[in-house]
Scaffold this active site. Structure first.
Site, short mmCIF file in Angstrom:
data_model
loop_
_atom_site.label_atom_id
_atom_site.label_comp_id
_atom_site.label_asym_id
_atom_site.label_seq_id
_atom_site.Cartn_x
_atom_site.Cartn_y
_atom_site.Cartn_z
N ASP A 37 -78.72 -8.79 -27.65
CA ASP A 37 -78.97 -9.31 -26.90
C ASP A 37 -79.92 -8.37 -26.15
OD1 ASP A 37 -78.06 -10.95 -24.36
OD2 ASP A 37 -78.84 -9.39 -24.31
N ILE A 38 -81.13 -8.54 -25.42
CA ILE A 38 -82.24 -7.42 -24.48
C ILE A 38 -81.32 -6.53 -23.25
CG2 ILE A 38 -82.69 -9.12 -23.05
CD1 ILE A 38 -86.24 -8.74 -23.46
N ASN A 40 -70.80 -19.23 -22.41
CA ASN A 40 -70.99 -19.19 -20.90
C ASN A 40 -70.86 -20.57 -21.20
OD1 ASN A 40 -70.20 -16.59 -20.50
ND2 ASN A 40 -71.82 -16.26 -20.81
N GLU A 96 -77.45 -17.95 -18.07
CA GLU A 96 -78.11 -17.82 -17.66
C GLU A 96 -79.07 -19.03 -18.76
OE1 GLU A 96 -78.46 -13.59 -17.77
OE2 GLU A 96 -76.96 -13.17 -15.48
N VAL A 97 -79.33 -18.68 -19.79
CA VAL A 97 -80.01 -19.57 -20.76
C VAL A 97 -79.29 -20.74 -20.75
CG1 VAL A 97 -81.56 -19.27 -22.30
CG2 VAL A 97 -81.31 -17.21 -21.11
N HIS A 122 -75.59 -20.71 -27.04
CA HIS A 122 -75.69 -19.59 -27.21
C HIS A 122 -73.89 -19.25 -27.54
CE1 HIS A 122 -76.79 -18.85 -23.12
NE2 HIS A 122 -76.68 -17.79 -23.24
N HIS A 125 -71.80 -14.96 -27.39
CA HIS A 125 -72.25 -13.68 -28.06
C HIS A 125 -71.40 -13.66 -28.43
CE1 HIS A 125 -74.54 -13.31 -23.60
NE2 HIS A 125 -74.02 -14.89 -23.21
P1 5GP Z 1 -76.24 -16.07 -20.87
O1 5GP Z 1 -75.71 -15.29 -19.43
O2 5GP Z 1 -76.73 -17.07 -20.54
O3 5GP Z 1 -74.44 -16.59 -21.29
O4 5GP Z 1 -76.77 -14.76 -21.87
C1 5GP Z 1 -77.84 -15.28 -21.93
C2 5GP Z 1 -78.56 -13.47 -22.71
O5 5GP Z 1 -79.68 -13.71 -22.76
C3 5GP Z 1 -78.41 -12.02 -21.73
O6 5GP Z 1 -76.91 -11.45 -21.66
C4 5GP Z 1 -79.57 -12.02 -21.82
O7 5GP Z 1 -79.60 -10.33 -21.66
C5 5GP Z 1 -79.75 -12.52 -22.93
N1 5GP Z 1 -81.26 -12.76 -22.93
C6 5GP Z 1 -82.11 -13.50 -21.88
N2 5GP Z 1 -83.59 -12.91 -21.99
C7 5GP Z 1 -84.00 -12.49 -23.56
C8 5GP Z 1 -85.10 -12.26 -23.85
O8 5GP Z 1 -86.07 -12.50 -23.79
N3 5GP Z 1 -84.42 -11.60 -25.92
C9 5GP Z 1 -83.25 -11.98 -25.94
N4 5GP Z 1 -82.83 -10.92 -26.47
N5 5GP Z 1 -82.34 -11.81 -25.36
C10 5GP Z 1 -82.50 -12.14 -23.68
#
Ligand code: 5GP
Length: 116
Positions: free
Chosen positions: A31-32, A87, A95-96, A100, A102
């Site tokens: 994760d970034i 999530n 968010e994405v 996925h 985590h």
């Molecule tokens: P969500 O909130 O959708 O469950 O998690 C999305 C995750 O993707 C977040 O923890 C965020 O830090 C990670 N993320 C967003 N953009 C990028 C990216 O460009 N590269 C990587 N490696 N992680 C990302």
């Protein structure tokens, strides 16, 4: 409905990622913005919006590969324990919009859900 997003571009190789593991159907990368010392994301290479979409539409091979990849990465990288989080949508904090999981660990993790 699936719309291309940042993970679509990572799968296509258009944006780099710090890859941890890859198989025919699945990709795992760091994760970034890590929320723990080890924070890995595991995604199917196919286009699925969220957990329900993946479960409804993915093939048995894709699902088996995905869940075994999550377990393999979690057990290899965090043998002392870990937390797996998925999530979903707005209230779930997704968010994405590409399914996925985590994998978090590397320290004793805090409360699972912050009390209101
Ligand atoms: P969500 O909130 O959708 O469950 O998690 C999305 C995750 O993707 C977040 O923890 C965020 O830090 C990670 N993320 C967003 N953009 C990028 C990216 O460009 N590269 C990587 N490696 N992680 C990302």
């Amino acid at each position: 409905m699936y719309h291309d997003n940042i993970f679509t571009r990572i799968i296509a190789g258009e944006i780099p990622c710090d890859k941890v593991y890859e198989s025919e159907y699945t990709l795992a990368f760091k994760d970034i913005a890590p929320k723990a010392p080890t924070h890995i994301l595991v995604i199917p290479k196919g286009k699925y919006v969220d957990f329900s979409d993946f479960t409804a539409r993915a093939s048995a091979d894709e699902m088996t590969d995905f869940y075994r990849s999550v377990a393999r990465v979690a057990d290899e990288k965090l043998p002392g324990g870990h937390r797996i989080i998925i999530n979903t949508a707005k209230d779930g904090g997704q968010e994405v919009p590409h399914f996925h999981a985590h994998i978090l660990g590397g320290r004793t993790l805090g409360p699972k859900i912050v009390q209101e």
